[in-house]
Design a protein around this motif. Sequence first.
Motif, PDB file in Angstrom:
ATOM      1  N   ARG A 288       2.007   1.025  -8.875  1.00  0.00           N
ATOM      2  CA  ARG A 288       0.641   1.437  -8.526  1.00  0.00           C
ATOM      3  C   ARG A 288      -0.347   0.285  -8.712  1.00  0.00           C
ATOM      4  O   ARG A 288      -1.221   0.061  -7.884  1.00  0.00           O
ATOM      5  N   THR A 289      -0.219  -0.439  -9.830  1.00  0.00           N
ATOM      6  CA  THR A 289      -1.126  -1.553 -10.090  1.00  0.00           C
ATOM      7  C   THR A 289      -1.044  -2.578  -8.960  1.00  0.00           C
ATOM      8  O   THR A 289      -2.055  -3.144  -8.544  1.00  0.00           O
TER       9      THR A 289
ATOM     10  N   GLU B 163      -3.016  -1.096  -6.039  1.00  0.00           N
ATOM     11  CA  GLU B 163      -4.462  -1.024  -6.316  1.00  0.00           C
ATOM     12  C   GLU B 163      -5.105  -2.417  -6.279  1.00  0.00           C
ATOM     13  O   GLU B 163      -6.266  -2.558  -5.929  1.00  0.00           O
TER      14      GLU B 163
ATOM     15  N   CYS C 247      -8.267   0.008   4.440  1.00  0.00           N
ATOM     16  CA  CYS C 247      -7.622  -1.260   4.056  1.00  0.00           C
ATOM     17  C   CYS C 247      -6.765  -1.791   5.203  1.00  0.00           C
ATOM     18  O   CYS C 247      -6.835  -2.970   5.550  1.00  0.00           O
TER      19      CYS C 247
ATOM     20  N   LEU D 233      -5.685  -2.940  -2.534  1.00  0.00           N
ATOM     21  CA  LEU D 233      -6.378  -1.868  -1.791  1.00  0.00           C
ATOM     22  C   LEU D 233      -7.860  -2.146  -1.511  1.00  0.00           C
ATOM     23  O   LEU D 233      -8.310  -1.979  -0.384  1.00  0.00           O
ATOM     24  N   GLY D 234      -8.616  -2.571  -2.522  1.00  0.00           N
ATOM     25  CA  GLY D 234     -10.060  -2.665  -2.332  1.00  0.00           C
ATOM     26  C   GLY D 234     -10.587  -4.066  -2.089  1.00  0.00           C
ATOM     27  O   GLY D 234     -11.798  -4.263  -2.004  1.00  0.00           O
TER      28      GLY D 234
ATOM     29  N   LEU E 239       1.607   3.609  -3.053  1.00  0.00           N
ATOM     30  CA  LEU E 239       0.767   4.717  -3.524  1.00  0.00           C
ATOM     31  C   LEU E 239       1.344   6.052  -3.061  1.00  0.00           C
ATOM     32  O   LEU E 239       1.420   7.026  -3.820  1.00  0.00           O
TER      33      LEU E 239
ATOM     34  N   LEU F  55       0.831  -1.217   0.000  1.00  0.00           N
ATOM     35  CA  LEU F  55       0.000   0.000   0.000  1.00  0.00           C
ATOM     36  C   LEU F  55       0.861   1.261   0.000  1.00  0.00           C
ATOM     37  O   LEU F  55       0.491   2.292  -0.577  1.00  0.00           O
TER      38      LEU F  55
ATOM     39  N   GLN G 233      -9.078   5.512   2.041  1.00  0.00           N
ATOM     40  CA  GLN G 233      -8.904   4.200   1.400  1.00  0.00           C
ATOM     41  C   GLN G 233      -7.795   3.400   2.076  1.00  0.00           C
ATOM     42  O   GLN G 233      -7.932   2.209   2.334  1.00  0.00           O
TER      43      GLN G 233
ATOM     44  N   ARG H 269      -7.708   9.402  -0.392  1.00  0.00           N
ATOM     45  CA  ARG H 269      -6.707   8.333  -0.321  1.00  0.00           C
ATOM     46  C   ARG H 269      -6.441   7.911   1.127  1.00  0.00           C
ATOM     47  O   ARG H 269      -6.282   6.725   1.412  1.00  0.00           O
TER      48      ARG H 269
END
Length: 352
Positions: A201-202, A205, A291, A208-209, A175, A172, A287, A284
């Motif tokens: 970043r990918t 991400e 997480c 993250l969710g 980011l 994380l 988020q 952010r």
Amino acid sequence: MPILARMLPAPLTMEVRRGAIAQLGTLLADSRVATSGRVAVAVGVGQGDRIAEVIAPSLGEAEVLRVADGTVDAAVSLGADLRKGNYEAVVGVGGGRTIDATKYAASLAGIPMVAVATNLSHDGICSPVASLMHEGGKGSFGVPMPLAIMVDLDFVHDAPPSLVRSGIGDVLSNLSAIEDWQLGNTERGEPIDGLAISMSRTAAEAVLGRPDSIESDAFLTVLAEALILSGMSMVIAGSSRPASGGDHEILHAVDQLFPGTSNHGELAGIGAAFCYFLREDAHRLGQVTACLERHGLPVAPGDVGLTTEQFTAAVMLAPSTRPGRYTILEHLRLSEHEVRERVEDYVRAVGR
Ligand SMILES: [Zn+2]
């Protein structure tokens, strides 16, 4: 002829699944990492015996060497054993410490290294950096990337949950590190690498969710792949920039000032959330903290036993841990008084 593409260094093979370690011999033979010569297998003191038993049927000839700990001394001593034994390759099997010590030892011995991860504590599985303890604290050493990567989910399921969850905090923090890199670009004209950023970043991400967590094979697979991708983004960038910004400066400072406070990934997660708070990026921040909390990771300094004063001291020391790296911390150049206020506000904002 014009340049058509750039060549990227990458591991020969990458496998994330249950039962991977038992197939180690086949991997080494098929990928031609070791064809005729001797292979050494470096294991940690914790799970070493179990690992040696599992690999024995597929790796008859391999010699098992023990890695005492994650210190420079242990790595140098392993490097000497590897040279003495005339090995063709070394396989580091274990958690972050064993893999980092083996990476460094392999680079000293000048032989390729295969990384077999048994936990997911940080993105060092595939990175060109070995993080090792020495007399002055903890240091990061540049090393070649492992030649092949394996993650055995059977072992990951049996690893201490805190050492698996902490990888979430480390990935994380990408980011926040990316934002710092972009800041360095706009403020200082530092070159950035769009491909390294997209991989880093990918990776973050992807984690993250997700609503599931470390009990699930699907989640562990994504987390393992994210950590490997994160490591590769550093290989491509030629530095740790895509995965290490103010977040990691804070964690290095905590390690220096208050050794043993917590592990790498947990501190990286707190550092990233705090940096988002400094950027006043509520979206952010929400988020990232959601997480971290979903996976039972610490968010506030108090969650890892640090007082406001101690965390303030770490934030003040943080820029000196990576001289020349421009992040939100160097950008704001807050006084000690201002940092303490922000830390207090942050603790309130995350509901502690
Ligand atoms: Zn990290």
